[in-house]
Design an enzyme around this catalytic site. Structure first.
Site, mmCIF file in Angstrom:
data_model
loop_
_atom_site.group_PDB
_atom_site.id
_atom_site.type_symbol
_atom_site.label_atom_id
_atom_site.label_comp_id
_atom_site.label_asym_id
_atom_site.label_seq_id
_atom_site.Cartn_x
_atom_site.Cartn_y
_atom_site.Cartn_z
ATOM 1 N N LYS A 13 26.902 -23.646 22.293
ATOM 2 C CA LYS A 13 25.649 -23.955 22.660
ATOM 3 C C LYS A 13 25.362 -24.933 23.625
ATOM 4 C CE LYS A 13 24.518 -24.714 18.443
ATOM 5 N NZ LYS A 13 25.834 -24.533 17.613
ATOM 6 N N ARG A 87 17.141 -24.610 12.211
ATOM 7 C CA ARG A 87 18.452 -24.553 11.586
ATOM 8 C C ARG A 87 18.182 -23.898 9.991
ATOM 9 N NH1 ARG A 87 22.506 -27.707 14.423
ATOM 10 N NH2 ARG A 87 24.255 -27.602 13.691
ATOM 11 N N ARG A 126 37.891 -30.335 20.803
ATOM 12 C CA ARG A 126 36.894 -30.733 21.621
ATOM 13 C C ARG A 126 36.748 -32.164 21.854
ATOM 14 N NH1 ARG A 126 30.801 -29.474 19.743
ATOM 15 N NH2 ARG A 126 31.558 -30.009 17.775
ATOM 16 N N ARG A 170 30.728 -26.913 7.669
ATOM 17 C CA ARG A 170 29.636 -26.764 8.517
ATOM 18 C C ARG A 170 29.639 -25.277 9.025
ATOM 19 N NH1 ARG A 170 31.446 -30.282 13.796
ATOM 20 N NH2 ARG A 170 29.511 -29.279 14.588
HETATM 21 P P1 AP5 Z 1 30.146 -26.793 22.495
HETATM 22 O O1 AP5 Z 1 29.263 -26.522 23.613
HETATM 23 O O2 AP5 Z 1 30.152 -28.332 22.117
HETATM 24 O O3 AP5 Z 1 29.586 -26.116 21.201
HETATM 25 P P2 AP5 Z 1 28.132 -26.154 20.186
HETATM 26 O O4 AP5 Z 1 28.120 -24.650 19.875
HETATM 27 O O5 AP5 Z 1 27.020 -26.920 21.048
HETATM 28 O O6 AP5 Z 1 28.873 -26.890 19.101
HETATM 29 P P3 AP5 Z 1 28.254 -28.266 18.184
HETATM 30 O O7 AP5 Z 1 29.434 -28.481 17.343
HETATM 31 O O8 AP5 Z 1 27.460 -29.388 18.932
HETATM 32 O O9 AP5 Z 1 27.088 -27.474 17.299
HETATM 33 P P4 AP5 Z 1 26.803 -27.694 15.962
HETATM 34 O O10 AP5 Z 1 25.658 -26.779 15.802
HETATM 35 O O11 AP5 Z 1 27.401 -27.725 14.594
HETATM 36 O O12 AP5 Z 1 26.327 -29.435 16.019
HETATM 37 P P5 AP5 Z 1 25.180 -30.102 16.204
HETATM 38 O O13 AP5 Z 1 25.363 -31.193 17.320
HETATM 39 O O14 AP5 Z 1 24.031 -29.283 16.449
HETATM 40 O O15 AP5 Z 1 31.585 -26.312 22.561
HETATM 41 C C1 AP5 Z 1 32.415 -26.717 21.467
HETATM 42 C C2 AP5 Z 1 33.972 -26.541 22.275
HETATM 43 O O16 AP5 Z 1 34.528 -25.367 22.463
HETATM 44 C C3 AP5 Z 1 33.997 -27.707 23.446
HETATM 45 O O17 AP5 Z 1 35.251 -28.435 23.306
HETATM 46 C C4 AP5 Z 1 33.859 -26.800 24.644
HETATM 47 O O18 AP5 Z 1 34.486 -27.361 25.700
HETATM 48 C C5 AP5 Z 1 34.549 -25.299 23.995
HETATM 49 N N1 AP5 Z 1 33.958 -24.107 24.766
HETATM 50 C C6 AP5 Z 1 32.592 -24.055 24.735
HETATM 51 N N2 AP5 Z 1 32.341 -22.758 25.236
HETATM 52 C C7 AP5 Z 1 33.547 -22.077 25.104
HETATM 53 C C8 AP5 Z 1 34.103 -20.883 25.837
HETATM 54 N N3 AP5 Z 1 33.221 -20.020 26.135
HETATM 55 N N4 AP5 Z 1 35.236 -20.748 25.682
HETATM 56 C C9 AP5 Z 1 36.317 -21.626 25.259
HETATM 57 N N5 AP5 Z 1 36.037 -22.951 24.918
HETATM 58 C C10 AP5 Z 1 34.808 -23.165 24.840
HETATM 59 O O19 AP5 Z 1 24.901 -30.772 14.793
HETATM 60 C C11 AP5 Z 1 25.724 -31.724 14.118
HETATM 61 C C12 AP5 Z 1 25.097 -32.057 12.817
HETATM 62 O O20 AP5 Z 1 23.879 -32.574 12.934
HETATM 63 C C13 AP5 Z 1 24.896 -30.770 11.785
HETATM 64 O O21 AP5 Z 1 26.197 -30.621 11.226
HETATM 65 C C14 AP5 Z 1 23.923 -31.282 10.864
HETATM 66 O O22 AP5 Z 1 24.267 -32.240 10.188
HETATM 67 C C15 AP5 Z 1 22.980 -32.310 11.820
HETATM 68 N N6 AP5 Z 1 21.807 -31.448 12.408
HETATM 69 C C16 AP5 Z 1 21.498 -30.978 13.518
HETATM 70 N N7 AP5 Z 1 20.627 -30.265 13.943
HETATM 71 C C17 AP5 Z 1 20.080 -30.004 12.651
HETATM 72 C C18 AP5 Z 1 19.025 -29.299 12.105
HETATM 73 N N8 AP5 Z 1 18.100 -28.615 12.733
HETATM 74 N N9 AP5 Z 1 18.637 -29.721 10.561
HETATM 75 C C19 AP5 Z 1 19.315 -30.170 9.951
HETATM 76 N N10 AP5 Z 1 20.704 -30.841 10.502
HETATM 77 C C20 AP5 Z 1 20.944 -30.865 11.586
#
Ligand code: AP5
Length: 217
Positions: A13, A87, A126, A170
């Site tokens: 994402k 979410r 990552r 997660r």
């Molecule tokens: P990346 O682009 O970083 O993936 P992402 O989908 O953004 O993953 P996140 O881990 O950031 O998402 P998340 O939803 O768990 O975390 P968030 O920060 O929202 O890519 C991942 C890796 O793969 C990278 O190394 C990249 O280079 C590689 N990659 C990407 N695309 C690729 C491809 N096509 N091919 C190969 N490699 C690739 O949330 C964190 C925490 O915050 C949650 O667990 C929760 O506790 C809290 N939180 C956040 N939002 C909420 C909410 N709305 N409600 C409640 N709690 C929340």
């Protein structure tokens, strides 16, 4: 344009958001990035979120809904791209009501589809920049200088919630609480699905094709 980007942790994402907001002049609003910034700043909100995030659980709806409502107020007329929010169905309902109150709605939902096994590999590799939030991967997306951010030279770090046991939690949380949103939005508007187990540029091209389509017709 007001867009929601859905997908499991590690679906890519954050990676895709950068291209989409640059192309369409949107504000990128990542709930995870906002929470991490609050933690670094040592705010009350950041302290409240810490334990939930580090265990792979969701931060309670009431905290997130208020935080994101404030963030959305700063969006330009061109619109915004929501990454990581909503979410839960509760968050989605609340977002819809809040937008409707201002005569707006979510125009399109982009859903990145990925297998759990692929996610696990991506997360362990990552590396992120704690200063600007840029995301890299030790094999798939290397920085120009190993261990350093291309944008500002800051030392790259591994997110504490990218450890294997937390990633497993997660993913469980995603399947239980967030995946039902795909059907929620399918019943309430337009959802485009994308195979996220491809090269990032291929995914980007597929997304742009869909986002440009309504303009062309
Ligand atoms: P990346 O682009 O970083 O993936 P992402 O989908 O953004 O993953 P996140 O881990 O950031 O998402 P998340 O939803 O768990 O975390 P968030 O920060 O929202 O890519 C991942 C890796 O793969 C990278 O190394 C990249 O280079 C590689 N990659 C990407 N695309 C690729 C491809 N096509 N091919 C190969 N490699 C690739 O949330 C964190 C925490 O915050 C949650 O667990 C929760 O506790 C809290 N939180 C956040 N939002 C909420 C909410 N709305 N409600 C409640 N709690 C929340």
């Amino acid at each position: 344009m007001r867009i929601v980007l859905l997908g499991a942790p590690g679906a890519g994402k954050g990676t895709q958001c950068k291209s989409i907001v640059a192309q369409y002049g949107l504000l990128h609003l990542s709930s995870g990035d906002i929470l991490r910034a609050e933690r670094i700043a040592g705010t009350e909100l950041g302290k409240k979120a810490q334990d939930y995030m580090d265990s792979g659980a969701l931060v309670p709806d009431e905290i997130i809904i208020e935080m994101m409502a404030e963030a959305i107020k700063k969006a330009p007329a061109a619109g915004f791209l929501l990454d990581g929010f909503p979410r839960t169905v509760n968050q989605a309902v609340s977002l819809g009501e809040s937008l409707a109150g201002n005569g707006m709605k979510i125009d399109v939902v982009l859903n990145l589809e990925i297998d759990d096994n692929v996610v696990a590999k991506r997360m362990t590799g990552r590396r992120s920049c704690p200063k600007c939030g840029a995301v890299y991967h030790v094999e798939n997306l290397k920085p120009k200088v190993e261990g350093q951010c291309d944008n500002d030279g800051t030392e790259l770090v591994q997110r504490p919630d990218d450890k294997p046991d937390v990633v497993a939690n997660r993913l469980k949380t995603y399947h239980q609480q967030t995946e039902p949103l795909v059907d929620y939005y399918r019943n309430n508007g337009t959802v485009y699905d994308f195979d996220a187990d491809r090269n990032p540029d291929e995914i980007k091209t597929s997304i742009f094709e869909k986002l440009d389509a309504p303009v062309k017709t």
